[in-house]
Design a protein around this motif. Structure first.
Motif, mmCIF file in Angstrom:
data_model
loop_
_atom_site.group_PDB
_atom_site.id
_atom_site.type_symbol
_atom_site.label_atom_id
_atom_site.label_comp_id
_atom_site.label_asym_id
_atom_site.label_seq_id
_atom_site.Cartn_x
_atom_site.Cartn_y
_atom_site.Cartn_z
ATOM 1 N N VAL A 175 0.841 -1.204 0.000
ATOM 2 C CA VAL A 175 0.000 0.000 0.000
ATOM 3 C C VAL A 175 0.878 1.256 0.000
ATOM 4 C CG1 VAL A 175 -1.686 1.321 1.337
ATOM 5 C CG2 VAL A 175 -1.979 -1.141 1.068
ATOM 6 N N ALA A 176 2.005 1.199 0.714
ATOM 7 C CA ALA A 176 2.932 2.335 0.718
ATOM 8 C C ALA A 176 3.431 2.628 -0.693
ATOM 9 C CB ALA A 176 4.105 2.046 1.649
ATOM 10 N N VAL A 177 3.760 1.584 -1.447
ATOM 11 C CA VAL A 177 4.191 1.768 -2.836
ATOM 12 C C VAL A 177 3.044 2.339 -3.672
ATOM 13 C CG1 VAL A 177 4.978 0.573 -4.919
ATOM 14 C CG2 VAL A 177 5.946 -0.021 -2.705
ATOM 15 N N THR A 178 1.828 1.898 -3.392
ATOM 16 C CA THR A 178 0.656 2.404 -4.109
ATOM 17 C C THR A 178 0.510 3.909 -3.936
ATOM 18 O OG1 THR A 178 -0.464 0.294 -3.700
ATOM 19 C CG2 THR A 178 -1.832 2.129 -4.424
ATOM 20 N N THR A 179 0.787 4.396 -2.724
ATOM 21 C CA THR A 179 0.646 5.834 -2.479
ATOM 22 C C THR A 179 1.675 6.660 -3.247
ATOM 23 O OG1 THR A 179 2.098 5.841 -0.510
ATOM 24 C CG2 THR A 179 -0.254 5.397 -0.162
#
Length: 230
Positions: A175-179
């Motif tokens: 999810v961090a990469v998604t942001t």
């Protein structure tokens, strides 16, 4: 005399330690509450609007900037698929996290999220290659797609092995990469507002946008585990 001093020290410790422990517990709860509030504000102010705009742009409802319009013209199927799938990952991720204690909702939403990550990640690779960006920026987008897919795959392996803590940690990293899509826009928008040299900032943000939040999650997994705990 020494015995009396020892008894006095023990009495002081008995009085002091219970007073310190609740204070640390209160401080920890306050930090978690403030962190959760910050995440909520970021989600509502940045993540959801960026996801909705990307969804509208991919669906053709919102006009694309010229560079993206040209990319969509060159990849009429891949680019909209990437935009829509990635936007849906951004919008679904908060719901998946919020339902982590409700398996009847968390599992189907997680599977749907994983499907969109696969579509968004696989389409990100050719889109990065054919884009008009500088080679450094294209490499950043390509690497982001690879890391995105890897983290999803590793999280899937972890949950199949019933390693729930590792699964949660890897999904948080994913999810961090998604942001990165959000922070990329924040960085480039700030560069435009401050009239900074655009191309170097654009290339740097293609890497920093997703690497910085990923490094934050990976550097302190216990803190994020506590943050997601009840």
């Amino acid at each position: 005399m020494a015995l009396a001093m020892t008894d006095a020290s023990m009495t002081d410790a008995t009085i002091t330690l219970p007073a310190i422990a609740p204070r640390h517990a209160r401080d920890g709860k306050l930090r978690r509450m403030l962190s959760r509030m910050a995440i909520l504000v970021i989600t509502m102010v940045l993540v959801v609007p960026v996801g909705l705009v990307a969804l509208g742009s991919g669906a053709g409802v919102i006009a694309l900037p010229y560079e993206m319009f040209e990319l969509a013209r060159r990849a009429p199927l891949l680019f909209p698929a990437h935009m829509i799938a990635s936007a849906l990952v951004l919008l679904l991720a908060p719901a998946v996290i919020l339902t982590r204690r409700r398996p009847e909702f968390h599992r189907p939403l997680g599977r749907l999220l994983g499907l969109f990550v696969v579509i968004g990640g696989l389409t990100a690779l050719p889109v990065a290659i054919i884009s008009h960006s500088t080679p450094l920026a294209r490499a950043g987008f390509f690497a982001q797609g690879l890391v995105w897919l890897y983290l999803l795959g590793a999280a899937y392996v972890a949950i199949r092995a019933r390693d729930i803590p590792r699964h949660a940690h890897l999904m948080t990293a994913m999810v961090a990469v998604t942001t990165g899509a959000v922070w990329f826009r924040v960085i480039t928008g700030t560069a435009i507002a401050l009239r900074l040299p655009f191309e170097p900032v654009y290339a740097a943000s293609a890497w920093l946008g997703w690497m910085l939040p990923l490094a934050l999650v990976l550097s302190n997994p216990r803190a994020f585990a506590r943050l997601l705990s009840r």
